[in-house]
Design an enzyme around this catalytic site. Structure first.
Site, PDB file in Angstrom:
ATOM      1  N   ASP A 172      -8.746  -1.817  -7.779  1.00 23.28           N
ATOM      2  CA  ASP A 172      -7.934  -2.084  -6.550  1.00 23.28           C
ATOM      3  C   ASP A 172      -7.153  -3.311  -6.299  1.00 23.28           C
ATOM      4  O   ASP A 172      -6.300  -3.460  -5.813  1.00 23.28           O
ATOM      5  CB  ASP A 172      -8.773  -1.636  -5.261  1.00 23.28           C
ATOM      6  N   HIS A 197      -6.788   6.944  -2.695  1.00 21.45           N
ATOM      7  CA  HIS A 197      -7.555   5.886  -2.112  1.00 21.45           C
ATOM      8  C   HIS A 197      -6.773   5.086  -0.737  1.00 21.45           C
ATOM      9  O   HIS A 197      -7.195   4.581   0.027  1.00 21.45           O
ATOM     10  CB  HIS A 197      -8.316   4.949  -3.139  1.00 21.45           C
ATOM     11  N   ASP A 198      -5.592   5.277  -0.900  1.00 20.00           N
ATOM     12  CA  ASP A 198      -4.815   4.569   0.116  1.00 20.00           C
ATOM     13  C   ASP A 198      -3.768   5.458   0.799  1.00 20.00           C
ATOM     14  O   ASP A 198      -2.628   5.062   1.496  1.00 20.00           O
ATOM     15  CB  ASP A 198      -4.039   3.460  -0.302  1.00 20.00           C
ATOM     16  N   HIS A 206       0.972  -1.129  -0.079  1.00 24.56           N
ATOM     17  CA  HIS A 206      -0.023   0.018  -0.001  1.00 24.56           C
ATOM     18  C   HIS A 206       0.846   1.268  -0.110  1.00 24.56           C
ATOM     19  O   HIS A 206       0.955   1.838   1.142  1.00 24.56           O
ATOM     20  CB  HIS A 206      -1.009   0.010   1.061  1.00 24.56           C
ATOM     21  N   ASN A 207       1.449   1.706  -1.295  1.00 25.04           N
ATOM     22  CA  ASN A 207       2.217   2.573  -1.410  1.00 25.04           C
ATOM     23  C   ASN A 207       1.861   3.559  -2.668  1.00 25.04           C
ATOM     24  O   ASN A 207       0.948   2.971  -3.005  1.00 25.04           O
ATOM     25  CB  ASN A 207       3.809   2.317  -1.626  1.00 25.04           C
ATOM     26  N   SER A 208       2.677   4.486  -2.935  1.00 20.57           N
ATOM     27  CA  SER A 208       2.152   5.373  -3.897  1.00 20.57           C
ATOM     28  C   SER A 208       2.277   4.535  -5.449  1.00 20.57           C
ATOM     29  O   SER A 208       1.471   5.108  -6.280  1.00 20.57           O
ATOM     30  CB  SER A 208       3.094   6.757  -3.911  1.00 20.57           C
ATOM     31  N   THR A 209       2.985   3.565  -5.480  1.00 24.15           N
ATOM     32  CA  THR A 209       3.245   2.897  -6.691  1.00 24.15           C
ATOM     33  C   THR A 209       1.867   2.177  -7.016  1.00 24.15           C
ATOM     34  O   THR A 209       1.600   2.049  -8.104  1.00 24.15           O
ATOM     35  CB  THR A 209       4.342   1.879  -6.643  1.00 24.15           C
ATOM     36  N   HIS A 210       1.155   1.480  -5.731  1.00 24.83           N
ATOM     37  CA  HIS A 210      -0.141   0.993  -6.037  1.00 24.83           C
ATOM     38  C   HIS A 210      -1.192   1.871  -6.219  1.00 24.83           C
ATOM     39  O   HIS A 210      -1.854   1.506  -7.245  1.00 24.83           O
ATOM     40  CB  HIS A 210      -0.357   0.109  -4.620  1.00 24.83           C
ATOM     41  N   GLN A 246      -3.801 -17.198  -2.738  1.00 24.20           N
ATOM     42  CA  GLN A 246      -3.926 -16.364  -4.104  1.00 24.20           C
ATOM     43  C   GLN A 246      -5.254 -17.001  -5.035  1.00 24.20           C
ATOM     44  O   GLN A 246      -6.056 -16.246  -5.378  1.00 24.20           O
ATOM     45  CB  GLN A 246      -2.927 -16.298  -4.695  1.00 24.20           C
TER      46      GLN A 246
END
Length: 723
Positions: A587, A469-470, A429-433, A638
């Site tokens: 998402d 959103h995160d 959950h970072n800016s790349t995501h 998964q």
């Protein structure tokens, strides 16, 4: 799909109510060749029960009759042999030929109806076997003695006794239309007359048997006609609800109560016109029932309501671990949300690409919205860990949002930079995501019919919502925050009196707080009414990412599709509902990416989960499902996540968008990834991902992780992470 009223439908087409879409009342053939083919296939399948035909029962009756006829004739020929009225050659000819055709017919039925072998010529095979058996019954007569074995005694066994039960039992087990039934059996009757006139000396007896056979055929044909006419009426009334379902396209996703209610009510509505024509004295009451049921199904499909799912019924094969994960992640507090609609529409502009300060990035960024497997990791490296700011600024210019809403570059550049700076260096959950989610969102919009309806202000709201959103995500779940009594959860609980959407509310609040800083208000020059609308949309989309609302949103959306088979995208409030589903799909979109990208994201999300599990162990909290690095089977988790969560989202979304690109690029890839994970599942567990949780989530070096004990250079279960 609108609820169908046969009478009104026929009036529009100039057809009478008694002859709906039939080419002629005599032939009962549909004017639409595709419908005619589907109807004939339907009669010879188990789906025939939907129109009131018990196919299995008619099939069993015919097979029993066929075996009985064969046994009757073989017994008769054996008795004539022992009485000395025929010779061995005659006996072998008659019994072996009859037995061979009977066995061949049984094999055909076994392959088509027990093994369910698919064939476009099923009806042809059935009719051919029926015709051949009938002809053998006819030719097992004195004619055989006279022409083939002239030296033997004249003796034969009448064929009427075999033909009559076959004519009676072949309706809807061999023949699908009465016209075909008449033609084939008339040819058989003429053959019977010809053979017996040649072989029988008693012409009067032959003529009487022929007319008796013909009378039975006409009577049964009339019965067949009446039954087929009513079946075709039911088929027309239910053709919207009946579909050739197979195991491949069967919807195995979780069903809410409202979905099942909608399907049942819709089927009842479609059957009402038939009842109304037969029971004319009850027309007034039936019309009232029809009106009430129509109102119910419209309410179920259009109103915001509570849509719940029984976890125990999600999947009969769902194991305890997946059930626990869904309970912890996707089943949460529920509350209805009211939304006011608006008729305000901002013009949709033409895509314009401006000159960028970093010219070498233009070629990369232009793929956004066009390429599903856009490599955000490569962009992250090119921009020195600033993918969010780069993607955000590019989209503001690509969709001409800066000029449409009078937003100068310094404003959105500062906002996106500040937004990216507030993302924590979590593994997942970072800016790349967030940049990845925006790219996925734009692809789903641009590669579908939704791009023809979405407005400029909705694009602006989507860009802000996807990128924010995160923001400030702590790298743990809502459940962890609540269980650990984190101050953030306590604050949200104080204001809303439940533990719903703790993180999502924080993300929304943080996004707007950053926008309030000097020179960062993207909505500052927008009219207040549009600004309020954009704000509401941003909050709706961010809150939609809460997995605790997953079944609520998907259940409502699928119920709407069931009731109308389409969403009126020209209405603003309906577009918002679809945009929330697109947000959810984006998402979790990493599961639908290419195997290489999906592997990278899987390593990151697993490490974040495992870090939370480590903290839960230290604090003495219950360890969340799939967060224990010592016990979690990543491949299994998964596979279950794709099957139970991601795949139903994309399949439901594509029911509305109907995009070949989404089917090919996303859904097909999801099924491939799911099968690959399922293939990788074995008893061993993954013990570690080789990452130190004390490194403040900073990933360094090269870590090779083997999922579920599988190793090998070409193994899909081996994940290689390069940072």
């Amino acid at each position: 799909m609108k609820v169908m009223d046969i009478n009104s439908d026929n009036k529009q087409k100039g057809l009478s109510p008694e002859e709906p879409e039939l080419q002629s009342k005599f032939s009962l053939q549909f004017s639409d060749k595709k419908q005619e083919k589907f109807y004939r296939e339907l009669v010879l399948s188990d789906i025939a029960t939907t129109i009131g035909l018990n196919h299995r029962e008619s099939l069993a009756t015919y097979i029993f009759t066929l075996l009985l006829v064969s046994l009757l004739y073989i017994s008769a020929y054996l008795s004539t042999y022992f009485e000395g009225k025929s010779y061995l050659r005659t006996l072998l000819y008659q019994t072996i030929l009859l037995s061979s055709v009977t066995i061949a017919t049984s094999i055909i039925y076994y392959m088509f109806f027990i093994k369910e072998t698919l064939s476009n010529h099923k009806s042809l095979y059935l009719i051919a076997s029926y015709f051949l058996l009938a002809e053998i019954v006819i030719f097992n007569n004195v004619f055989v003695k006279v022409e083939i074995f002239p030296e033997q005694h004249e003796y034969g066994f009448t064929s009427v006794l075999g033909l009559l039960p076959m004519i009676y039992s072949s309706k809807f087990s061999v023949f699908t239309t009465f016209l075909m039934y008449i033609v084939i059996n008339f040819i058989i009757s003429i053959t019977f007359l010809t053979v017996n006139l040649i072989s029988e000396s008693n012409t009067q007896k032959t003529i009487i048997e022929f007319f008796f056979l013909l009378c039975i055929l006409l009577i049964e044909s009339r019965t067949f006609y009446t039954q087929e006419y009513h079946l075709r009426e039911k088929f027309l009334a239910m053709r919207g609800a009946i579909a050739p379902e197979t195991k491949k396209n069967e919807d195995l996703s979780p069903k809410t109560d409202v979905e099942q209610i909608s399907r049942a009510v819709k089927e009842s509505i479609q059957l009402l016109p038939l009842i109304r024509r037969k029971e004319s004295t009850k027309t007034m009451y039936l019309d009232k029932i029809f009106e009430n049921l129509s109102r119910v199904i419209n309410m179920l499909g259009s109103r915001n309501s509570i849509y719940s799912v029984d976890v125990d019924d999600l999947d009969k094969n769902l194991d305890n671990e997946d059930k626990i994960f869904l309970e912890q992640t996707c089943i949460g507090p529920r509350r209805s949300q009211a939304r006011t609609s608006t008729r305000f529409v901002v013009r949709k502009t033409i895509e314009v690409i401006k000159n960028y300060d970093i010219q070498e990035l233009v070629g990369i960024l232009k793929r956004i919205g066009k390429e599903w497997n856009f490599d955000i990791f490569f962009l992250k490296d090119c921009t020195k860990n600033k993918p969010l700011a780069s993607v955000g600024s590019f989209c503001m210019q690509k969709y001409h949002l800066d000029t449409s809403f009078n937003i100068i570059p310094d404003v959105y550049d500062c906002f996106f930079s500040d937004l990216e700076g507030n993302y924590k260096p979590n593994p997942y959950h970072n800016s790349t995501h967030s940049a990845e989610v925006l790219c996925s969102f734009l692809f789903l919009v641009q590669q579908s019919t939704f791009s023809d309806y979405i407005q400029d202000y909705e694009i602006l709201a989507s860009v802000i919502a996807m990128l924010g959103h995160d923001v400030a995500h702590p790298g743990v779940t809502n459940r962890f925050l609540v269980n650990s009594r984190n101050p953030l959860a306590i604050t949200c609980n104080f204001y809303i009196d439940n533990d719903s959407s703790v993180l999502e509310m924080m993300h929304s609040a943080t996004t707007f707080q950053l926008m309030q800083r000097n020179n960062q208000d993207l909505l500052g020059n927008i009219p207040k009414d549009i600004g309020i609308l954009i704000r509401a949309m941003i909050i709706d989309m961010i809150l939609a990412t809460d997995m605790a609302k997953h079944f609520d949103l998907i259940g409502k959306f699928k119920a709407k599709m069931i009731s109308s088979n389409s969403v009126p995208l020209h209405l603003a409030d309906q577009r918002v509902e679809v945009m929330k589903i697109i947000t959810k799909a984006s998402d979790v979109g990493h599961a639908a990416k290419s195997q290489e990208l999906h592997q990278k994201w899987t390593v990151l999300v697993c490490e974040e989960f495992f870090t939370q599990g480590d903290m839960e162990k230290v604090q003495g909290l219950p360890i969340s499902m799939y967060c224990d690095r010592d016990k979690t089977d990543v491949a299994k988790s998964q596979a279950g996540f794709i099957k139970n969560i991601v795949l139903p989202i994309y399949e439901s979304l594509n029911l509305c968008l109907d995009s070949p690109s989404i089917k090919e690029k996303c859904i097909d890839q999801l099924e491939l990834n799911m099968r690959s994970w399922e293939y990788s599942v074995c008893p061993k567990r993954v013990h570690t991902l080789g990452m130190d949780p004390e490194e403040n989530h900073t990933l360094k070096g090269r870590t090779e992780t083997t999922i579920a004990g599988r190793t090998g250079r070409n193994s899909w279960a081996t994940l290689v992470l390069n940072n």
